[in-house]
Design a protein around this motif. Structure first.
Motif, PDB file in Angstrom:
ATOM      1  N   MET A 195       0.804  -1.232  -0.021  1.00  8.37           N
ATOM      2  CA  MET A 195       0.169  -0.057   0.138  1.00  8.37           C
ATOM      3  C   MET A 195       0.746   1.332  -0.077  1.00  8.37           C
ATOM      4  N   ARG A 196       0.540   2.023  -0.829  1.00 10.85           N
ATOM      5  CA  ARG A 196       1.365   3.422  -0.990  1.00 10.85           C
ATOM      6  C   ARG A 196       0.660   4.572  -0.170  1.00 10.85           C
ATOM      7  N   SER A 197      -0.272   4.377   0.268  1.00 14.16           N
ATOM      8  CA  SER A 197      -0.916   5.615   1.020  1.00 14.16           C
ATOM      9  C   SER A 197      -0.429   5.516   2.450  1.00 14.16           C
ATOM     10  N   ARG A 198       0.614   6.406   2.640  1.00 17.32           N
ATOM     11  CA  ARG A 198       1.195   6.410   4.117  1.00 17.32           C
ATOM     12  C   ARG A 198       0.995   7.867   4.595  1.00 17.32           C
ATOM     13  N   GLU A 199       0.716   7.660   6.049  1.00 19.01           N
ATOM     14  CA  GLU A 199       0.631   8.835   6.591  1.00 19.01           C
ATOM     15  C   GLU A 199       1.914   9.737   6.824  1.00 19.01           C
ATOM     16  N   GLU A 200       1.858  10.992   7.227  1.00 19.62           N
ATOM     17  CA  GLU A 200       2.915  11.469   7.622  1.00 19.62           C
ATOM     18  C   GLU A 200       3.327  11.201   9.096  1.00 19.62           C
ATOM     19  N   LYS A 201       4.403  10.843   9.511  1.00 23.51           N
ATOM     20  CA  LYS A 201       4.675  10.389  10.697  1.00 23.51           C
ATOM     21  C   LYS A 201       4.301  11.404  11.824  1.00 23.51           C
ATOM     22  N   PRO A 202       3.519  11.238  12.913  1.00 22.45           N
ATOM     23  CA  PRO A 202       2.929  12.165  13.626  1.00 22.45           C
ATOM     24  C   PRO A 202       4.030  13.006  14.274  1.00 22.45           C
ATOM     25  N   SER A 203       3.790  14.283  14.491  1.00 24.84           N
ATOM     26  CA  SER A 203       4.883  15.104  15.027  1.00 24.84           C
ATOM     27  C   SER A 203       4.950  14.878  16.259  1.00 24.84           C
ATOM     28  N   ALA A 204       6.131  14.841  16.760  1.00 24.93           N
ATOM     29  CA  ALA A 204       6.662  14.645  18.221  1.00 24.93           C
ATOM     30  C   ALA A 204       6.037  15.661  19.164  1.00 24.93           C
ATOM     31  N   GLY A 205       6.108  17.062  18.786  1.00 29.62           N
ATOM     32  CA  GLY A 205       5.539  18.118  19.545  1.00 29.62           C
ATOM     33  C   GLY A 205       6.142  18.299  20.876  1.00 29.62           C
ATOM     34  N   GLY A 206       7.692  18.234  20.734  1.00 26.86           N
ATOM     35  CA  GLY A 206       8.295  18.529  22.072  1.00 26.86           C
ATOM     36  C   GLY A 206       8.216  17.107  22.949  1.00 26.86           C
ATOM     37  N   LYS A 207       8.623  17.140  24.197  1.00 23.36           N
ATOM     38  CA  LYS A 207       8.672  15.880  25.007  1.00 23.36           C
ATOM     39  C   LYS A 207       7.322  15.485  25.240  1.00 23.36           C
ATOM     40  N   ARG A 208       7.028  14.051  25.000  1.00 23.99           N
ATOM     41  CA  ARG A 208       5.561  13.697  25.129  1.00 23.99           C
ATOM     42  C   ARG A 208       5.426  12.664  26.356  1.00 23.99           C
ATOM     43  N   HIS A 209       4.331  12.769  27.210  1.00 28.28           N
ATOM     44  CA  HIS A 209       4.192  11.719  28.299  1.00 28.28           C
ATOM     45  C   HIS A 209       3.098  10.772  27.891  1.00 28.28           C
ATOM     46  N   LEU A 210       3.428   9.697  28.177  1.00 24.41           N
ATOM     47  CA  LEU A 210       2.572   8.415  27.601  1.00 24.41           C
ATOM     48  C   LEU A 210       1.312   8.555  28.702  1.00 24.41           C
ATOM     49  N   ALA A 211       1.511   8.620  29.902  1.00 23.03           N
ATOM     50  CA  ALA A 211       0.502   8.745  30.760  1.00 23.03           C
ATOM     51  C   ALA A 211      -0.466  10.130  30.513  1.00 23.03           C
ATOM     52  N   ARG A 212      -0.020  10.974  29.979  1.00 24.31           N
ATOM     53  CA  ARG A 212      -0.780  12.471  29.935  1.00 24.31           C
ATOM     54  C   ARG A 212      -1.660  12.015  28.549  1.00 24.31           C
ATOM     55  N   GLU A 213      -0.996  11.447  27.518  1.00 28.69           N
ATOM     56  CA  GLU A 213      -1.967  11.078  26.505  1.00 28.69           C
ATOM     57  C   GLU A 213      -2.854   9.841  26.639  1.00 28.69           C
ATOM     58  N   GLY A 217      -6.944  10.666  25.966  1.00 22.03           N
ATOM     59  CA  GLY A 217      -7.940   9.631  25.083  1.00 22.03           C
ATOM     60  C   GLY A 217      -8.910   9.173  25.961  1.00 22.03           C
ATOM     61  N   LEU A 218      -8.714   8.874  27.185  1.00 24.11           N
ATOM     62  CA  LEU A 218      -9.619   8.110  27.987  1.00 24.11           C
ATOM     63  C   LEU A 218     -10.571   9.274  28.550  1.00 24.11           C
ATOM     64  N   ASN A 219     -10.073  10.650  28.821  1.00 27.14           N
ATOM     65  CA  ASN A 219     -11.197  11.856  28.987  1.00 27.14           C
ATOM     66  C   ASN A 219     -12.086  11.972  27.678  1.00 27.14           C
ATOM     67  N   PHE A 220     -11.423  11.922  26.492  1.00 26.81           N
ATOM     68  CA  PHE A 220     -12.123  12.278  25.444  1.00 26.81           C
ATOM     69  C   PHE A 220     -13.631  11.335  25.289  1.00 26.81           C
ATOM     70  N   VAL A 221     -13.145  10.012  25.570  1.00 23.94           N
ATOM     71  CA  VAL A 221     -13.952   9.069  25.465  1.00 23.94           C
ATOM     72  C   VAL A 221     -15.419   9.221  26.368  1.00 23.94           C
ATOM     73  N   LEU A 222     -14.762   9.175  27.635  1.00 20.80           N
ATOM     74  CA  LEU A 222     -15.571   9.136  28.795  1.00 20.80           C
ATOM     75  C   LEU A 222     -16.413  10.528  29.200  1.00 20.80           C
ATOM     76  N   GLN A 223     -15.874  11.375  28.589  1.00 13.54           N
ATOM     77  CA  GLN A 223     -16.642  13.025  28.635  1.00 13.54           C
ATOM     78  C   GLN A 223     -17.600  13.007  27.413  1.00 13.54           C
ATOM     79  N   HIS A 224     -17.488  12.280  26.408  1.00 15.28           N
ATOM     80  CA  HIS A 224     -18.185  12.602  25.197  1.00 15.28           C
ATOM     81  C   HIS A 224     -19.450  11.744  25.637  1.00 15.28           C
ATOM     82  N   PRO A 225     -20.404  12.439  25.563  1.00  8.61           N
ATOM     83  CA  PRO A 225     -21.804  11.444  25.986  1.00  8.61           C
ATOM     84  C   PRO A 225     -22.068  10.456  24.886  1.00  8.61           C
ATOM     85  N   VAL A 226     -22.190  10.671  23.677  1.00  3.84           N
ATOM     86  CA  VAL A 226     -22.598   9.741  22.663  1.00  3.84           C
ATOM     87  C   VAL A 226     -21.295   8.511  22.828  1.00  3.84           C
TER      88      VAL A 226
END
Length: 416
Positions: A195-213, A217-226
């Motif tokens: 497959m040739r359709s490749r996404e651009e590598k996600p930007s690092a955006g500085g130092k990333r924290h796994l727990a924060r990310e 994601g958890l807050n987005f799903v659990l706080q979104h009513p639907v």
């Protein structure tokens, strides 16, 4: 190519979507053989009891609970296509280890459960990346079509897989049949490489924290009513589905006395229901609306699964198989609408974490369902366990209806 033919082909005109479509077919064919052959290795080769079969089911599905949340954050940092390729190839090697261990007289229930656990962990990474890659490949305006076509090919392999697996298991034995699964997984990975359709590598955006990310994601799903309502309904449905499935093969093989060919034919009937569901999914969603489909489908199609608990050798097995086909039909119709709705409500940067979080919550109880199915089968028997599973799946529609009511009060404009 005529306009009419071009219209029928739709996304299949896209070479990369065609490769994903074919890879999905091969990978799912391998997965269907695993679904039948893996528990039969435990039941027929290792003489495992009901509780051990439940433990195997728990090991197969424990990946979501063990790695579900961080998997989403990790996948959001990587190219989804690369994750899919790696997961397919390593899963192929794991499946290959089972017949090799059997031939070397080293295979034990511990080996089988370990392989199943690792396979399940890799499947989490694959599925999270797959769900995140589809919107990139087809675009958000084509999500319904893309998900419908991919569900259709999954349904076709659900028919062909058990029909192939049953005779194959009877001919070469359950361990050797897993070779076909290994080949299917490997072929899926090699097709994804093209497959040739490749996404651009996600930007690092500085130092990333796994727990924060993960928390984001958890807050987005659990706080979104639907998304929260859909995930809760899924959690209940999946718990009772796995409780049901844990004793299904035990009931068909030991209580009714079906051989591997008969079991394969029953499961192929489920595939027929899934294929019909894929063909109907788009029309049903347009006619009833996505919000109604996600709760009406299980309410209508789950009760007939209780027929299996009363089946006896003879014609009643065929009637019960119709109930399983209805379950598959409703499941595909619901999942197409539900997945498209979830993807449309999620920004690109959170797709991996949304998928992983929803999977973690809704699949987190699946290992428990496997253990409970094993315990229930040991105490009350497989038939009673099937009835309990059917009742629980039906009741999940009441929780999913909450999502439908929330949708009515929520702005559902797709996120760009």
């Amino acid at each position: 190519m005529s306009k009419e033919t071009s219209s029928r082909l739709g996304l299949l005109r896209n070479p990369d979507f065609g490769l994903l479509f074919t890879a999905t077919a091969l990978g799912q064919l391998g997965d269907r053989i695993v679904f039948l052959a893996l528990p039969l290795v435990a039941i027929a080769v290792l003489n495992a009891g009901e509780f051990q079969v439940g433990l195997l089911t728990a090991a197969t599905t424990a990946g979501s609970l063990l790695i579900g949340l961080p998997a989403g954050a990790w996948v959001d940092r990587m190219r989804k296509r690369s994750v899919m390729i790696s997961a397919d190839l390593v899963r192929a090697l794991l499946l290959l280890s089972i017949p090799l261990a059997w031939w070397a007289h080293l295979l034990t229930i511990g080996w089988l459960c370990t392989a199943a656990l690792l396979h399940g962990v890799l499947t989490v990474f694959f599925d999270v990346a797959y769900v995140s890659y589809v919107p990139h490949l087809v675009g958000r305006h084509h999500l319904i079509e893309g998900n419908t076509r991919l569900s259709a090919v999954r349904s076709v392999t659900s028919i062909g897989g058990p029909a192939v697996a049953g005779p194959l298991v009877g001919w070469v034995g359950a361990p050797a049949a897993l070779l076909a699964s290994s080949v299917g997984m490997a072929a899926s990975g090699f097709l994804a490489l093209r497959m040739r359709s490749r996404e651009e590598k996600p930007s690092a955006g500085g130092k990333r924290h796994l727990a924060r990310e993960v928390k984001e994601g958890l807050n987005f799903v659990l706080q979104h009513p639907v998304l929260r309502a859909i995930t809760a309904g899924d959690a209940m449905f999946n718990l009772f589905l796995v409780l049901y499935q844990t004793m299904l093969l035990v009931y068909l093989g030991r209580d009714i006395g079906l051989g591997s060919l008969g079991i394969g034919l029953v499961l192929s009937g489920m595939g027929c229901g899934a294929l019909l569901g894929a063909l109907l999914a788009t029309g049903v969603a347009r006619r009833l609306g996505q919000r109604r489909v996600i709760w009406l489908a299980p309410l209508v199609t789950c009760p007939p699964t209780a027929l299996m608990s009363w089946a006896r050798p003879g014609w009643s097995v065929c009637a019960a198989a119709v109930g399983l086909a209805a379950l598959s039909l409703g499941g595909v119709v619901r999942v197409v609408s539900q997945s498209s709705l979830q993807q449309s409500l999620t920004p690109d940067r959170l797709l991996g974490r949304m998928s992983a979080t929803a999977r973690f919550v809704s699949w987190g109880g699946i290992p428990l369902g496997g253990v409970l199915g094993g315990v229930s089968g040991s105490v009350w028997g497989a038939a009673v366990t099937l009835w309990i599973g059917a009742a629980g799946m039906t009741l999940s529609s009441l929780v999913l209806r909450r999502a439908s009511r929330v949708v009515l009060r929520t702005d559902l404009a797709p996120i760009s």
